[in-house]
Each structure stands twice: as structure tokens, then as C-alpha cells.
Design an enzyme around this catalytic site. Structure first.
Site, PDB file in Angstrom:
ATOM      1  N   LYS A  22       0.750  -1.228  -0.002  1.00 29.41           N
ATOM      2  CA  LYS A  22       0.041   0.049   0.052  1.00 29.41           C
ATOM      3  C   LYS A  22       0.945   1.184   0.093  1.00 29.41           C
ATOM      4  O   LYS A  22       0.405   2.033  -0.770  1.00 29.41           O
ATOM      5  CB  LYS A  22      -0.803  -0.036   1.435  1.00 29.41           C
ATOM      6  CG  LYS A  22      -1.610   1.329   1.493  1.00 29.41           C
ATOM      7  CD  LYS A  22      -2.639   1.364   2.835  1.00 29.41           C
ATOM      8  CE  LYS A  22      -1.773   1.969   3.814  1.00 29.41           C
ATOM      9  NZ  LYS A  22      -1.510   3.327   4.193  1.00 29.41           N
ATOM     10  N   CYS A 126      -4.954   8.427   9.757  1.00 33.46           N
ATOM     11  CA  CYS A 126      -4.979   8.049  11.014  1.00 33.46           C
ATOM     12  C   CYS A 126      -4.608   8.702  12.202  1.00 33.46           C
ATOM     13  O   CYS A 126      -3.710   9.600  12.207  1.00 33.46           O
ATOM     14  CB  CYS A 126      -3.980   6.800  11.185  1.00 33.46           C
ATOM     15  SG  CYS A 126      -4.583   5.249  10.028  1.00 33.46           S
ATOM     16  N   ARG A 131       0.867  14.680  13.515  1.00 36.38           N
ATOM     17  CA  ARG A 131       1.483  14.759  12.182  1.00 36.38           C
ATOM     18  C   ARG A 131       1.423  15.906  11.423  1.00 36.38           C
ATOM     19  O   ARG A 131       0.541  16.229  10.401  1.00 36.38           O
ATOM     20  CB  ARG A 131       0.571  13.354  11.230  1.00 36.38           C
ATOM     21  CG  ARG A 131       0.804  12.098  11.943  1.00 36.38           C
ATOM     22  CD  ARG A 131      -0.002  11.143  11.431  1.00 36.38           C
ATOM     23  NE  ARG A 131       0.554  10.401  10.511  1.00 36.38           N
ATOM     24  CZ  ARG A 131       0.312   9.179   9.834  1.00 36.38           C
ATOM     25  NH1 ARG A 131      -1.194   9.064   9.647  1.00 36.38           N
ATOM     26  NH2 ARG A 131       0.880   8.551   8.817  1.00 36.38           N
ATOM     27  N   LEU A 135       7.785  19.668   7.355  1.00 38.92           N
ATOM     28  CA  LEU A 135       8.870  19.107   6.556  1.00 38.92           C
ATOM     29  C   LEU A 135       8.659  19.368   5.052  1.00 38.92           C
ATOM     30  O   LEU A 135       9.658  19.757   4.385  1.00 38.92           O
ATOM     31  CB  LEU A 135       9.397  17.811   6.974  1.00 38.92           C
ATOM     32  CG  LEU A 135       9.750  17.782   8.656  1.00 38.92           C
ATOM     33  CD1 LEU A 135       9.895  16.192   9.041  1.00 38.92           C
ATOM     34  CD2 LEU A 135      10.844  18.575   8.917  1.00 38.92           C
ATOM     35  N   LYS A 172      14.253  15.653  10.767  1.00 39.10           N
ATOM     36  CA  LYS A 172      13.570  14.344  11.316  1.00 39.10           C
ATOM     37  C   LYS A 172      13.462  13.509  10.060  1.00 39.10           C
ATOM     38  O   LYS A 172      12.979  14.042   8.792  1.00 39.10           O
ATOM     39  CB  LYS A 172      12.429  15.034  11.871  1.00 39.10           C
ATOM     40  CG  LYS A 172      11.637  13.819  12.636  1.00 39.10           C
ATOM     41  CD  LYS A 172      10.303  14.236  13.181  1.00 39.10           C
ATOM     42  CE  LYS A 172       9.709  13.486  14.104  1.00 39.10           C
ATOM     43  NZ  LYS A 172       8.743  14.123  14.795  1.00 39.10           N
ATOM     44  N   VAL A 173      13.673  12.146   9.948  1.00 39.13           N
ATOM     45  CA  VAL A 173      13.185  11.536   8.569  1.00 39.13           C
ATOM     46  C   VAL A 173      11.759  11.272   8.604  1.00 39.13           C
ATOM     47  O   VAL A 173      10.895  11.113   9.323  1.00 39.13           O
ATOM     48  CB  VAL A 173      13.733   9.921   9.003  1.00 39.13           C
ATOM     49  CG1 VAL A 173      13.349   9.032   7.895  1.00 39.13           C
ATOM     50  CG2 VAL A 173      15.133   9.658   9.084  1.00 39.13           C
ATOM     51  N   ASP A 317       4.579   0.691  11.880  1.00 40.24           N
ATOM     52  CA  ASP A 317       3.432   0.082  11.396  1.00 40.24           C
ATOM     53  C   ASP A 317       3.295  -1.280  11.788  1.00 40.24           C
ATOM     54  O   ASP A 317       2.393  -2.205  11.545  1.00 40.24           O
ATOM     55  CB  ASP A 317       3.437   0.171   9.981  1.00 40.24           C
ATOM     56  CG  ASP A 317       3.171   1.702   9.537  1.00 40.24           C
ATOM     57  OD1 ASP A 317       2.809   2.348  10.288  1.00 40.24           O
ATOM     58  OD2 ASP A 317       3.299   1.876   8.136  1.00 40.24           O
ATOM     59  N   ILE A 339       8.195   6.740  16.844  1.00 39.40           N
ATOM     60  CA  ILE A 339       7.917   7.722  15.650  1.00 39.40           C
ATOM     61  C   ILE A 339       6.764   8.508  15.748  1.00 39.40           C
ATOM     62  O   ILE A 339       6.848   9.659  15.358  1.00 39.40           O
ATOM     63  CB  ILE A 339       7.759   6.503  14.383  1.00 39.40           C
ATOM     64  CG1 ILE A 339       8.871   5.717  14.097  1.00 39.40           C
ATOM     65  CG2 ILE A 339       7.326   7.498  13.028  1.00 39.40           C
ATOM     66  CD1 ILE A 339      10.157   6.303  13.727  1.00 39.40           C
TER      67      ILE A 339
HETATM   68  C1  UD1 Z   1       4.429   6.790   6.430  1.00 43.52           C
HETATM   69  C2  UD1 Z   1       3.458   5.623   6.100  1.00 43.52           C
HETATM   70  C3  UD1 Z   1       3.230   5.371   7.463  1.00 43.52           C
HETATM   71  C4  UD1 Z   1       4.036   5.159   8.669  1.00 43.52           C
HETATM   72  C5  UD1 Z   1       5.137   6.292   8.415  1.00 43.52           C
HETATM   73  C6  UD1 Z   1       6.335   6.136   9.545  1.00 43.52           C
HETATM   74  C7  UD1 Z   1       2.578   5.846   3.766  1.00 43.52           C
HETATM   75  C8  UD1 Z   1       1.474   6.043   3.141  1.00 43.52           C
HETATM   76  N1  UD1 Z   1       2.369   6.147   5.228  1.00 43.52           N
HETATM   77  O1  UD1 Z   1       3.602   7.806   6.914  1.00 43.52           O
HETATM   78  O2  UD1 Z   1       2.298   3.995   7.132  1.00 43.52           O
HETATM   79  O3  UD1 Z   1       3.686   4.755   9.881  1.00 43.52           O
HETATM   80  O4  UD1 Z   1       5.634   6.630   7.260  1.00 43.52           O
HETATM   81  O5  UD1 Z   1       7.077   4.922   8.824  1.00 43.52           O
HETATM   82  O6  UD1 Z   1       3.826   5.606   3.381  1.00 43.52           O
HETATM   83  N2  UD1 Z   1       6.542  14.708  10.542  1.00 43.52           N
HETATM   84  C9  UD1 Z   1       6.553  15.909  11.091  1.00 43.52           C
HETATM   85  N3  UD1 Z   1       6.537  16.890  10.099  1.00 43.52           N
HETATM   86  C10 UD1 Z   1       6.154  16.625   8.857  1.00 43.52           C
HETATM   87  C11 UD1 Z   1       6.156  15.073   8.295  1.00 43.52           C
HETATM   88  C12 UD1 Z   1       6.151  14.483   9.382  1.00 43.52           C
HETATM   89  O7  UD1 Z   1       6.970  16.278  12.213  1.00 43.52           O
HETATM   90  O8  UD1 Z   1       6.102  17.439   7.970  1.00 43.52           O
HETATM   91  C13 UD1 Z   1       6.719  13.490  11.696  1.00 43.52           C
HETATM   92  C14 UD1 Z   1       5.554  12.705  11.959  1.00 43.52           C
HETATM   93  O9  UD1 Z   1       4.570  13.386  12.639  1.00 43.52           O
HETATM   94  C15 UD1 Z   1       6.151  11.586  12.579  1.00 43.52           C
HETATM   95  C16 UD1 Z   1       7.292  11.305  11.668  1.00 43.52           C
HETATM   96  O10 UD1 Z   1       7.745  12.589  11.282  1.00 43.52           O
HETATM   97  O11 UD1 Z   1       6.265  11.648  13.731  1.00 43.52           O
HETATM   98  C17 UD1 Z   1       7.314  10.529  10.614  1.00 43.52           C
HETATM   99  O12 UD1 Z   1       6.161  10.540   9.881  1.00 43.52           O
HETATM  100  P1  UD1 Z   1       6.354  10.457   8.345  1.00 43.52           P
HETATM  101  O13 UD1 Z   1       7.452   9.370   8.054  1.00 43.52           O
HETATM  102  O14 UD1 Z   1       6.374  11.529   7.488  1.00 43.52           O
HETATM  103  O15 UD1 Z   1       4.928   9.522   8.154  1.00 43.52           O
HETATM  104  P2  UD1 Z   1       4.098   9.504   6.976  1.00 43.52           P
HETATM  105  O16 UD1 Z   1       4.778   9.551   5.508  1.00 43.52           O
HETATM  106  O17 UD1 Z   1       3.091  10.261   6.998  1.00 43.52           O
END
Ligand code: UD1
Length: 431
Positions: A22, A126, A131, A135, A172-173, A317, A339
């Protein structure tokens, strides 16, 4: 609303086909916005999120076509989808469409790169933490975009002449922000360097597909990715990689119930950290050419400690599913979530089934119990829902999981796959 009813039913045995991922299928579909030529994706899972994204992309002018219906025919799931955005008819992504799924926010990257502008609603998805999108905004600004947030929408504009290559180090990744920057930088002028990039296999899959479309991306799979911008991208055909989260989830099911199951089409290199944990619980993990065999015949589940981390660490996940497994371990386990700050919502539902879990900040302490007992429970988010199914597979009596629309977002043919290996699980439709 549909419910899933599970009755504890002993060991599982047989074969489960693993679907396309997915989390790769969604950004790959979004990549179709970058070219006016057709992008063909094979091994696309049939999921509610894929259908929702088709509607979102259609709003921007993407025609999508499903070719053939292959589920079950060859033992492999998935189908072929052709997407074509001959013309972008709308660069707005409205709240009504974006609120359902966080990943739909990612259209901001390709729209900005191809059309020079995008207006995208802040996302939903979710409820596992705040979130934010900071970034995404900072990384797109590094490519010269002008961005403001107003009335729940992000308004982004490229400079005249289009996005320009730049350098950005993620503090942050972020998987999503890495996908978006890759797509945007592919059509920017000049070279972009992305540091502290996500190394998740789905990022690699998307970069491979973009390269097949004519992009010049190198270093994907490491934390420094370089993108040499090109003026246009073309069509391509790309197979979605196997779903490592689905793989780890079914592996946890077998570790929980005992038995012997082949996860057909699974690739162990995509979830090494999770397989290591499984082995430490006393589960047999055997990687073969056709997939991964998971077995546990007799013997207790050993307690383990888990810390979630970006890839190649243990995936967030899979946290809920493995916690569910550990509720039956012979001793005390710890699970630390690093995370997302609010990803323990399954704990109170697992407790309804008799689990003994204490939370202190971001760490859960799980004291194994001998017996779980069926109860009505509520699915709280996509992956957490599966932790309840896993517990239900060994609980005495009947476990009724409500709000299964969460499961339908991310697990293809769940009841069929589990029934086929001997689980007593059924979906009860709403009248
Ligand atoms: C993706 C996955 C999700 C998984 C997550 C972490 C998809 C569709 N979803 O979600 O299933 O749980 O990676 O492996 O691929 N963050 C910020 N600022 C931002 C963006 C992110 O602070 O602008 C934070 C988030 O709140 C979180 C962390 O960074 O704490 C990681 O998030 P991120 O890797 O961006 O998750 P998604 O891409 O949303």
C-alpha cells in the site's frame, strides 16, 4: 457498518499470498501526475485507500484504468492499473477529498513541479499523532517554492521558470516528505541533494519508478539522495514491491497461533528487523526463493524488547501487531514507540481481551498472560486493528472487531487470506 468476528481456532497452516505494498502503491499512483504519458503499475493491491486516491487523482485529471482481475488466479494478488494525466485540469486538492487519507496531501509535489502551483488541503489520516506538514513545506521552499498556509489550505507557487534544484537536510526522517521532494526535484532545474532522507523500501521503489520514467535519481536507499532535474518525464511500467507490513502482520499471526505458513512472494530483506524479533520470540523464520516460511510448533513465545525506528529499524507500522503477540509471551516485554506520539490506542482494546499492558510515556510494558478471552473491541486505526485480530486468533470464544473500515484501508482480502490457512474469521455486513 461491517464487523469482523474471529474465534480462537488453533494453529494456522498453508500459504498466504503477499500483496503489493500500500505504502508504495499510493505514491506511485501520485507519480502519474508528473507526466502526460501513461504510467502502468502492476501488483497494485485492492484497498479502500487505492480507490480513494483514484478519486482524488481523477479530480486533477488522471484517467485510471484497471486491467484484468487477477486476485487468486495465479496465487498472487494484485492487479494492473494504468494511470494517465494527459492534462492537469485542477491544481486544487479540496478538503472533502484529502481529509480521508494523509498520503493524498503528497499531490502537492508533482502538481507544483508540473504546473507551477498547487492548493492542497491540510491532510487527515489515522489519528496516531499530530502529524504536521512542516517538513514538506520547508523542503519545497528549498526548491524555491513560495508557500503560505491559509484557511486550512497550503498554497504553493513555483518561481517563474519553475522549481530550482536545492539542498535540504531533513531534521527528522519523513517518508512522505522524502517522496514529495523526490517527485518535485525530478522536474526542477539543476541538482537537488536530499540529506537525512527516508531509506524505506517504498521510497526506493518510487525512485526506481521515477528513474524508469526518465528521472535521474541516485543514492535512494541511503540517507543522501541526489536528483538531477529533467525537463519532462515519460510513461513507464512498474511492479509494486511486496508489502512488508502485511508480511510482518501475517508472520505475527502465525507466531501467535503456532503452525506453519508460507508467505508467498514476501521478501525478507524488506523487514529484517521484524524477522529478527520474531526469531527471538522462538519463531522459525525461513527465507526461500518463493517467500518466507514462518513456523512455531510447540514452545512458548519468548518475551522481547522492541524499539520502533525509521528503516532499517523496526517499523512503527508493525508495533501494534507485535505487541499483541507479546501479550501471550512467557515473561515481560517492552515496546518503545519513537515515531508517533499517540500510537498506543490499541492497548486499551487489547486489555479488554485480557492483556496486561502498562504504559509509561512512549514505552509499553507487556506482561504475558496465559489466556486471552474474546470480547467486542473497536478498531482505532489501520495497523492497530490488526493487533485485535491477532489476539482474537488465540482468544477463547468470540472476538468482534468493530469499525473494520480501518482494516479495509490497508489489508487486502484479510478474511479470505486468513480463512485459507485455517483461521475462523468472518465478516458480518451491516444490514
Ligand atoms: C508513512 C507511512 C506510514 C508510516 C510512517 C512512518 C505511507 C502512506 N504511510 O507515513 O504508514 O507509519 O511513514 O514509517 O507511506 N513529521 C513531522 N513533520 C512533517 C512530516 C512528518 O513532524 O512535515 C513527523 C510525523 O509526525 C512523524 C514522523 O515525522 O512523527 C514520521 O512521519 P512520516 O515518515 O512523514 O510518516 P508518513 O509519511 O505520514
Amino acid at each position: 457498518m461491517d464487523r469482523i468476528v474471529v474465534r480462537g481456532n488453533g494453529p494456522l497452516s498453508g500459504t498466504i499470498p503477499i500483496s503489493g505494498a500500500k505504502n508504495a502503491a499510493l505514491p506511485l499512483m501520485i507519480a502519474s501526475l508528473l507526466t502526460d504519458e501513461p504510467l502502468e503499475l502492476t501488483n497494485v493491491p485492492r484497498l479502500a485507500d487505492v480507490v480513494s486516491l483514484e478519486a482524488i487523482l481523477a479530480n486533477h485529471g488522471v484517467d485510471s484504468l484497471i486491467k484484468g482481475k487477477r486476485f487468486g488466479e495465479s496465487g498472487m494478488s494484485g492487479r494492473t492499473m494504468q494511470l494517465q494525466a494527459k492534462e492537469i485540469v485542477d491544481t486544487n486538492a479540496p478538503y472533502e477529498l484529502v481529509r480521508k487519507m494523509r498520503a493524498s496531501f503528497w499531490v502537492i509535489g508533482p502538481l507544483l513541479a508540473r504546473c507551477g502551483e498547487a492548493r492542497v488541503s491540510l491532510p487527515g489520516g489515522c489519528a496516531i499523532g499530530t502529524r504536521p506538514v512542516d517538513l514538506f513545506l520547508e523542503s519545497l521552499r528549498a526548491l524555491g517554492a513560495q508557500i503560505d498556509v491559509d484557511g486550512g489550505y497550503v498554497n504553493a507557487k513555483a518561481p517563474s521558470g519553475g522549481l530550482k534544484g536545492g539542498s535540504y537536510t531533513f531534521p527528522k526522517v519523513s517518508v512522505g516528505a522524502t517522496h514529495v521532494m523526490l517527485m518535485a526535484a525530478s522536474l526542477a532545474s539543476g541538482t537537488t541533494t536530499i540529506k537525512n532522507a527516508a531509506r524505506e523500501p517504498e521510497v526506493v521503489d518510487v525512485a526506481d519508478c521515477l528513474n524508469a520514467m526518465g528521472a535521474k535519481i541516485s543514492g535512494h536507499g541511503t540517507s543522501t539522495i541526489t536528483v538531477e532535474g529533467v525537463t519532462s518525464l515519460k510513461g513507464a511500467s512498474h511492479a509494486v514491491l511486496p508489502d512488508r507490513i502485511e508480511t510482518g502482520t501475517f508472520a505475527a499471526c502465525v507466531a501467535m497461533t503456532g503452525g506453519d505458513v508460507m508467505l508467498k512472494g514476501a521478501d525478507g530483506s524488506l523487514l529484517r528487523a521484524a524477522l529478527d524479533v520474531l526469531e527471538r520470540t522462538g519463531t522459525t523464520v525461513e527465507e526461500t526463493e518463493g517467500g518466507i516460511r514462518i513456523a512455531r510448533n510447540g514452545g512458548v513465545i519468548q518475551p522481547v524488547d522492541i524499539v520502533t525506528d525509521p528503516f532499517p529499524g523496526f517499523p512503527t507500522d508493525l508495533q501494534a501487531q507485535f505487541m499483541s503477540l507479546l501479550t501471550r509471551a512467557d515473561g515481560v516485554s517492552h515496546v518503545k514507540e519513537t515515531i508517533f506520539e499517540n500510537r498506543f490506542m490499541h492497548v486499551q482494546e487489547l486489555a479488554r481481551l485480557g492483556a496486561n499492558i502498562a504504559i509509561d510515556g512512549q514505552t509499553a510494558t507487556i506482561t504475558g498472560v496465559n489466556r486471552l478471552s474474546g470480547a467486542p473491541v473497536m478498531a482505532t486505526d489501520l495497523r492497530a486493528s490488526m493487533s485485535l485480530v491477532i489476539a482474537g486468533l488465540v482468544a477463547d470464544g468470540e472476538t468482534e472487531v468493530n469499525r473494520v473500515y480501518h482494516l479495509d484501508r490497508g489489508f487486502e482480502k484479510l478474511e479470505e487470506k486468513l480463512s485459507a490457512v485455517g483461521a475462523d474469521i468472518e465478516r458480518i455486513g451491516s444490514d
